[in-house]
Design a protein around this motif. Structure first.
Motif, PDB file in Angstrom:
ATOM      1  N   VAL A 211       0.837  -1.201   0.000  1.00 47.54           N
ATOM      2  CA  VAL A 211       0.000   0.000   0.000  1.00 47.54           C
ATOM      3  C   VAL A 211       0.874   1.255   0.000  1.00 47.54           C
ATOM      4  O   VAL A 211       0.589   2.237  -0.703  1.00 47.54           O
ATOM      5  N   ILE A 212       1.951   1.232   0.786  1.00 49.76           N
ATOM      6  CA  ILE A 212       2.852   2.387   0.840  1.00 49.76           C
ATOM      7  C   ILE A 212       3.463   2.645  -0.533  1.00 49.76           C
ATOM      8  O   ILE A 212       3.524   3.792  -1.006  1.00 49.76           O
ATOM      9  N   SER A 213       3.916   1.587  -1.185  1.00 47.94           N
ATOM     10  CA  SER A 213       4.544   1.755  -2.500  1.00 47.94           C
ATOM     11  C   SER A 213       3.563   2.322  -3.514  1.00 47.94           C
ATOM     12  O   SER A 213       3.891   3.247  -4.282  1.00 47.94           O
ATOM     13  N   VAL A 214       2.345   1.775  -3.554  1.00 49.10           N
ATOM     14  CA  VAL A 214       1.350   2.258  -4.514  1.00 49.10           C
ATOM     15  C   VAL A 214       0.971   3.701  -4.199  1.00 49.10           C
ATOM     16  O   VAL A 214       0.837   4.545  -5.114  1.00 49.10           O
ATOM     17  N   SER A 215       0.802   4.025  -2.915  1.00 48.11           N
ATOM     18  CA  SER A 215       0.417   5.390  -2.543  1.00 48.11           C
ATOM     19  C   SER A 215       1.500   6.390  -2.936  1.00 48.11           C
ATOM     20  O   SER A 215       1.210   7.457  -3.504  1.00 48.11           O
ATOM     21  N   ARG A 216       2.741   6.077  -2.634  1.00 46.60           N
ATOM     22  CA  ARG A 216       3.836   6.995  -2.973  1.00 46.60           C
ATOM     23  C   ARG A 216       3.963   7.175  -4.475  1.00 46.60           C
ATOM     24  O   ARG A 216       4.229   8.289  -4.962  1.00 46.60           O
ATOM     25  N   ASN A 217       3.792   6.097  -5.219  1.00 48.42           N
ATOM     26  CA  ASN A 217       3.884   6.213  -6.668  1.00 48.42           C
ATOM     27  C   ASN A 217       2.795   7.116  -7.219  1.00 48.42           C
ATOM     28  O   ASN A 217       3.040   7.949  -8.110  1.00 48.42           O
ATOM     29  N   ARG A 218       1.596   7.000  -6.689  1.00 48.08           N
ATOM     30  CA  ARG A 218       0.504   7.835  -7.173  1.00 48.08           C
ATOM     31  C   ARG A 218       0.708   9.298  -6.754  1.00 48.08           C
ATOM     32  O   ARG A 218       0.320  10.212  -7.496  1.00 48.08           O
ATOM     33  N   VAL A 219       1.275   9.519  -5.588  1.00 45.26           N
ATOM     34  CA  VAL A 219       1.565  10.897  -5.174  1.00 45.26           C
ATOM     35  C   VAL A 219       2.621  11.507  -6.090  1.00 45.26           C
ATOM     36  O   VAL A 219       2.524  12.677  -6.491  1.00 45.26           O
ATOM     37  N   ARG A 220       3.650  10.722  -6.440  1.00 41.26           N
ATOM     38  CA  ARG A 220       4.688  11.237  -7.358  1.00 41.26           C
ATOM     39  C   ARG A 220       4.089  11.576  -8.716  1.00 41.26           C
ATOM     40  O   ARG A 220       4.437  12.610  -9.335  1.00 41.26           O
TER      41      ARG A 220
END
Length: 772
Positions: A211-220
């Motif tokens: 979840v952290i990886s997907v969230s950070r990628n979408r924020v970027r």
């Protein structure tokens, strides 16, 4: 003023100022004016007016539809007033801190030191209170003033004036400390929750890191489209964990593990009322033993047997049991029901003969009124419905699928059996692979089927029914004895009429050569005489002119069937026993339907039109040889269980005075006879004392006369010698001769020599010539 006006009831007037608010109908109404007994309020958003009397306002507050909020109360103070409504739920130390604070503030109010008091007077009041309550460390004047201000504000949050403070207004509320607002922006929070829905709340049960990886990628990706001064902050682990924690726990478990897990974790607990009479409701279920069983002759592991248990919900007494290697099926269910309905005299027969070490007896038997089962195919079928009608059983209730809580009594019963008995034996498989660790159950298995059957009965009779049961708040045996003193369970009145009912139902055409079923012909003079019986023909002839008979068969023995006689109503029995044709009797004796089907498949080819019984006998002999050859070195669990099932180890359940656990004439029955007759030098007339079905004594000779007893006492120290105890590693050939053999090393295959009952010759099935 008239007398009526003087004695009229007056409603107390509310003390409301222009700064106060009235929360009513999801709006905050501001106080405008008072006109005698009328109060005017206005909605600041819409300008709508609201006029209430003191009596009407009191009624709305009493119903919980309205609430007065003092004008100097903040949202935090309002929330605090609601949180401290019940002091009984707070720790005593916290409440005592509140008592200490209110003692000092009340003293200031009593002395009139509420508005900018002189510090000297405040110190004097503090010293007076400290001496009165024995406070070794009095507070500083600024702290007491802070307590006073905080108490007045919290009283306002609760709809009270400053002189109406209570102890709850001074109790410390540590949960309100710190920043309670989220530091994560609204846009980032939306991205995190979307990622949780798509990644975390799935049956694949992905981790928080995903979840952290997907969230950070979408924020970027979102920051690439934003201005430099409007960049979003990358979320951290704590932000994602807090977002997950904010979701309802039941919903998280349901999305990740399913509805059943969610109900077990957070669902409401519903207690079912227990029946008032014994055998009003029987719960029945299957379980696979958490234990490996070994062959009593070769010492090789056979696999994990299946246990069927039926328990009475009224008294928590076990009603019936069956232990065998057949998978859950109609046959295993009916074997458990037959064991439960009929008396269990075999327990005391074994115990009195010294074969079983059991002190008590099993007094439960009789016909149930209701069966509670799961939705397995073995419970929901035409055969079970027909059996319920014939017995009769009023109801067979199939609980909802995959909801073990609906019959939690039997589920807990089986769990207790596995946990407290089977998992404590050598060869246990434990409850799961994690608990098993490096333990090899097949390598450590030492218990035979006969020993397992004894241990289960010993646990049921001498342990389970004699200890305290939390469900019934009593001892099961004591509850049973109390209940049957007033309620009489329905008993079996005619066993000859009952036993044919425990079988599966089939329909076939009755022809002049008999009944053809499973490539076998069943015929007798009595069944052929039915073709000339007008009453039978009238009830059995179909529109095509065929005479269709309904019969029941025992899945553990194909050597006979029971034909239903529809014209024989009112007679002693409505079933006619019909044996297999003469040329196939030796082949079919003690052979299960499943084993017969396997043998037929071995001999079947495309051009095969009729059955060659000579070829079937040869196939059966080859099957016996394969079983004895493959057992010692087999490491596949399915193969081992299949071998045990073909041999019919535990193929039937004992009942009444019948002590058989395998059908007469089955593979295991013949095998045990040969082994015992070879290992113990006993004359032919006395061999029945030691031979047995499944290693147990023959029922026909269970109670020998005095001469037999004297002879047995001279030749055999204990009757239990009929079932020799074998240890892992014993050479099977040496075991049959009652000689100790050296244990084989790892990877070594034993070479058993089996004595064939027909010829008496020793045949080595591992010899290449014999195998060919």
């Amino acid at each position: 003023m008239t007398i009526a006006q003087e004695i009229a009831a007056l409603t107390p007037r509310f003390d409301i100022t222009l700064e106060d608010r009235l929360n009513y109908k999801s709006s905050s109404w501001a106080m405008v004016r008072r006109r005698g007994e009328y109060l005017d309020f206005e909605d600041p958003r819409t300008g709508e007016l609201l006029t209430l009397t003191d009596e009407e306002l009191a009624g709305l507050i009493g119903l919980g539809e309205a609430r007065i909020v003092r004008g100097n109360a903040s949202e935090k103070e309002q929330a605090y007033a609601a949180a401290t409504a019940d002091l009984g739920m707070l720790p005593n130390a916290v409440v005592e801190d509140g008592r200490r604070a209110i003692a000092y503030t009340d003293e200031l109010k009593a002395r009139g030191l509420t508005y900018r008091p002189a510090e000297a007077k405040v110190k004097e009041a503090i010293a007076h209170v400290a001496a009165r309550i024995f406070d070794p460390q009095p507070p500083a004047p600024y702290l007491v003033k802070r307590w006073q201000k905080r108490g007045d504000g919290r009283a306002a949050g609760g709809g009270r004036t400053a002189d109406e403070t209570t102890l709850a207004d001074y109790v410390p509320q540590h949960s309100f400390k710190g920043n309670r607002s989220s530091r994560v922006s609204f846009e980032v929070s939306k991205i995190i929750h979307a990622a949780i829905q798509e990644v975390y709340l799935t049956l694949e049960r992905r981790s928080v890191d995903s979840v952290i990886s997907v969230s950070r990628n979408r924020v970027r990706l979102s920051n690439e489209e934003r201005d430099p001064e409007d960049q979003l902050t990358l979320p951290g682990r704590k932000a994602v964990e807090n977002a997950i924690a904010s979701l309802p726990r039941g919903e998280v478990i349901r999305r990740r593990y399913g509805a059943d897990k969610a109900y077990d974790a957070v669902g409401p607990v519903e207690y079912r009322s227990r029946p008032e009479e014994p055998l009003d409701e029987i719960e029945m279920d299957h379980t696979t033993c958490d234990l490996f069983v070994v062959d009593s002759l070769t010492g090789a592991p056979l696999g994990r047997p299946t246990v069927v248990i039926g328990a009475d919900r009224c008294t928590a007494m076990p009603w019936g049991a069956h232990v065998g290697f057949d998978p859950p099926s109609v046959h295993t269910v009916m074997q458990c029901m037959r064991n439960g309905m009929l008396t269990k005299n075999y327990v005391r027969m074994y115990a009195d003969a010294g074969i079983w070490d059991i002190k008590g007896s099993w007094p439960v038997f009789g016909r149930p009124k209701k069966l509670s089962v799961d939705r397995g195919a073995e419970n929901i079928n035409h055969d079970m419905r027909a059996l319920a009608v014939d017995l009769p059983i009023k109801e067979i209730e199939a609980k909802a699928g995959r909801k073990g809580r609906l019959k939690g009594g039997i589920e807990r019963f089986l769990g207790t059996l596995n946990r407290t008995l089977l998992q404590e034996q050598r060869g246990t498989t434990f409850s799961n692979v994690v608990a098993r660790d490096d333990y090899d159950p097949k390598k450590n298995a030492v218990i035979t089927y006969e020993e397992l059957l004894e241990k289960i009965h010993q646990w049921l009779i001498d342990v389970y029914i004699r200890r305290y049961h939390h469900g019934i708040k009593d001892v099961p045996l004591r509850r049973w004895n109390q209940k049957i003193a007033n309620y009489r369970p329905r008993q079996v009145e005619n066993i000859d009429k009952l036993l044919p009912l425990f079988g599966r139902i089939e329909h076939r055409v009755l022809r002049r050569d008999g009944i053809r079923w499973k490539h076998l012909f069943f015929t007798s003079p009595e069944v052929m005489g039915l073709l000339s019986n007008p009453d039978f023909l009238k009830a059995s002839t179909n529109p095509r002119g065929d005479v269709v008979v309904r019969f029941r068969y025992d899945p553990s023995n194909v050597d006979h069937i029971h034909v239903y006689l529809p014209h024989a109503r009112g007679q002693e029995t409505m079933h006619l026993r019909v044996s297999v044709e003469r040329r196939a009797r030796e082949y079919a004796r003690g052979l299960s339907v499943w084993a017969h089907t396997s043998i037929v498949k071995m001999m079947r080819d495309d051009a095969m039109g009729t059955i060659d019984f000579a070829a079937l006998d040869a196939a059966k002999s080859k099957l016996i040889a394969d079983l004895d050859r493959d057992t010692p070195g087999s490491t596949r669990v399915r193969s081992m269980v299949r071998i045990a099932r073909i041999r019919q180890i535990g193929g039937i359940a004992p009942y009444g005075d019948s002590v058989r656990t395998t059908p007469e004439g089955s593979f295991e029955d013949r095998r045990q006879q040969v082994a015992v007759e070879t290992s113990i030098s006993v004359p032919k007339s006395h061999s029945s004392l030691t031979a047995g079905s499944g290693g147990l004594p023959f029922p026909s000779e269970f109670e020998p006369d005095e001469d037999d007893i004297d002879f047995a006492a001279r030749t055999m120290p204990k009757p239990v010698a009929a079932t020799p105890k074998y240890k892992r590693g014993d050479d099977p050939a040496a075991v049959l001769n009652q000689k100790r053999a050296k244990p084989g090393g790892r990877g070594r295959r034993a070479t058993p020599k089996i004595i064939m009952p027909a010829t008496g010759d020793e045949i080595d099935f591992y010899n290449d010539e014999v195998r060919a």
